[in-house]
Design an enzyme around this catalytic site. Sequence first.
Site, PDB file in Angstrom:
ATOM      1  NE  ARG A 232      -4.316  -1.210  -0.009  1.00 40.85           N
ATOM      2  CZ  ARG A 232      -4.526  -2.196  -0.884  1.00 40.85           C
ATOM      3  NH1 ARG A 232      -3.565  -2.520  -1.745  1.00 40.85           N
ATOM      4  NH2 ARG A 232      -5.671  -2.833  -0.914  1.00 40.85           N
ATOM      5  CD  GLU A 261      -2.354   3.218  -6.128  1.00 40.03           C
ATOM      6  OE1 GLU A 261      -3.319   2.545  -6.556  1.00 40.03           O
ATOM      7  OE2 GLU A 261      -1.435   2.722  -5.471  1.00 40.03           O
ATOM      8  CG  HIS A 280      -2.318  -0.845  -7.355  1.00 41.16           C
ATOM      9  ND1 HIS A 280      -2.809  -0.119  -6.297  1.00 41.16           N
ATOM     10  CD2 HIS A 280      -2.365  -2.152  -6.957  1.00 41.16           C
ATOM     11  CE1 HIS A 280      -3.128  -0.934  -5.304  1.00 41.16           C
ATOM     12  NE2 HIS A 280      -2.877  -2.175  -5.685  1.00 41.16           N
TER      13      HIS A 280
END
Length: 310
Positions: A232, A261, A280
């Site tokens: 994370r 993000e 990601h």
Amino acid sequence: MRVLITDLDLGDPGYEVARLERELGAQVRVARCASEAEVLREIEEFDPHALLVQWAPITAAVLAAASSCRLISRVGIGIDMIDTAAAREREIEVRNVPDYCVEEVAGHAVALGLALWRRLPQFDAEVRAGAWDAATGAPTMKRLSTATVGLFGFGRIGTLVGRAYAAMGARVLVCDPYATDIGYQRASFDNLLRESDLISVHAPLTDDTRHAIDGAALARTRRQPILVNTSRGPIIDAHALNGALRDGTVSGAGLDVFDSEPLPADSPLRTAPNTILTPHASWCSREAMPALRAGAVQNIIDAFAAAERS
């Protein structure tokens, strides 16, 4: 029963809708919530019995408004977008899909670490620029068998990462107060920072881990470590990491997750030296995508089918 899909960025939600309708006879509403206010509006209009959530914030205020809700199924592993304490208070069950991408994330983390360890970004740039001189990199490169790899978090993914580095001869340290039977040397956070040549982050995002790797932590490192994060983004203070990369405190960073993000266009990490940035994507594979979607839906089917039987 009513199921609200708060958000889903994995393609057409037809699969989720069809299974919930077919197997539970559910009424399904598909939304595109990105904020607490948007989730609240959908909750108030639809009064769902279950939520299928990817990234939408499920806050205490949302849960207070969701008077009929009994289950939240997270489309993913982490549940940091859900106020789990508020859910417990209201006896709302929270489920996730804990094992759909363990192999993928572990492989991605090791790939980022090894690419930086072996100076692949620099070699690639030099060859593309017309250079052909491997020997100039030799003084800054060490055998992996001389290295110490520190794992910050040691769940399913961290276990695979540790196994991979150990197989190549590295010494592995583990910092995780909840892990048992780790098979490697246990280390305090301070020892992990001081002794690691490469730090790979595999902890969940909690109040304790948020910005755990901040400027003060990075200043305690001693070996100019490579830092890899596939867990994370907010576990690492991005501002502090940018400074550490530029002053050489950290020799490189492989980042798949970020504070915000998508990564903002003006993020200084985009121009930081010796970094590999991925969107990601560590969870992705042909096998993981259907496993994720199936698992998140199955959570709801299992919970409400069990309730019907009882």
